[in-house]
Design an enzyme around this catalytic site. Sequence first.
Site, short mmCIF file in Angstrom:
data_model
loop_
_atom_site.label_atom_id
_atom_site.label_comp_id
_atom_site.label_asym_id
_atom_site.label_seq_id
_atom_site.Cartn_x
_atom_site.Cartn_y
_atom_site.Cartn_z
CB SER A 105 -0.96 -0.04 1.20
OG SER A 105 -1.90 0.99 1.14
CG ASP A 242 -3.36 3.79 -1.12
OD1 ASP A 242 -4.09 3.80 -2.14
OD2 ASP A 242 -3.58 3.05 -0.15
CG ASP A 244 -3.22 -0.96 -2.00
OD1 ASP A 244 -3.33 0.22 -1.61
OD2 ASP A 244 -3.71 -1.92 -1.35
CG ASP A 246 -6.57 0.33 -0.26
OD1 ASP A 246 -5.82 1.32 -0.27
OD2 ASP A 246 -6.55 -0.53 0.64
#
Length: 447
Positions: A105, A242, A244, A246
């Site tokens: 992340s 960010d 990743d 999400d």
Amino acid sequence: MGERRLFGTDGVRGLANGELLTPEFAVALSASAARVLAERDRSHRPVAVVGRDPRASGEMLEAAAIAGLASAGADAVRVGVLPTPAIAYLVGALDADLGVMISASHNPMPDNGIKLFAAGGHKLPDALESAVEAGIEHSGARPTGAAIGRVRDLADAGTRYIDHLLLATPGPLDGIRVVVDCAHGAASTVAPETYRRAGADVVALHAEPDGLNINDGVGSTHLGPLQEAVRAHGADLGIAHDGDADRCLAVDATGAEVDGDQLMAVLAIAMRESGELAENTLVTTVMSNLGLHLAMRAAGIAVRTTKVGDRYVLEELRAAGYTLGGEQSGHFIFPRHSTTGDGLLTALRLMARMAATGASLAELAGVVKPLPQVLQNVKVDDKAAVAASTVVKEAVTAAEAELGDTGRVLLRPSGTEQLVRVMVEAPTAELATSTAARLADVVASVH
């Protein structure tokens, strides 16, 4: 492994190729996950979707995870670099048995992580996580010959995810100019393409991942470059993802940050007006500012609060059938369209609201007036003693009576340290500071 729990609130994370997160560990974890999740349905060979963010160690860990899955008799569908919510979506869309996402992340490049999804794209409940952990050291009989898992690539995985996002977007983004900071992360290709296909004029920022530059002074944890770019390009807003993708943070046309509570309010009001907001209810955590609660009350929207953590928000959403939940951190969940936080879907819905109303992001976000908030971390000898203290309870009750409807008090023990977090919101920063200091003194006096 002893008694230590490997899984944190969001999978297993650590220094890639360090003490824990080695290729050997990735093989063992993935093999155990395949065995545990396959136990639920033995009618077919289990299928796993495997994705990653672009950090260099992801190549190594992806290979190891796929080897582990195949060694346990599971077929692996490799989808390459895609956001975490894309992996969750594809697990459901392909009717797969599990998903493996390799990402840390917003963490720095040397870190990595492994996140697991069960059938349907849902996060693993605690009981399944524990079963996967227990199975890491007990491989049992391994399949041979034709029973060994096979590996294939899904060439159109990104296109499938983008099509899914566009179907979940309420209207075109015509007339919206957006700068999107991709953090040199998992959304570097799909985010700009998705926003363009939805009708926006897109300036892509930090969308050239080389495996080493992810989150390096860019993305959701470093908004400065995005703020400058929004002003330089005369954009209507900026979106920061960010590593990743999400999560979604935003800045308005002046470069001013629009916080997660304000974004939640914009999304909730839009969904209430369109009839999408089930029970006219928003789910958020106890950390959301009182300003959000007051704005929702004025808009006729109820607010349900949970403990901090997206898993608790998800539990409340699923238990009651609500349709919007989120955290101050920019992590928002739309259960009718996603099983986990999706930064791209959040951004699409935010921009669709701007396009539909013709209002600026600053105007839309202005419904929330955040109250001054003070947070103090108080070191204590015994968190449990503080929680049970009559003196502390009386001090909190007195502070709440003093603030009335114009502020609030929250005491939270740390999950990992002997700390109690004292949070106070009040009409003025001075009152918030003095109240927090008074309560901190009381907490610190408990032995």
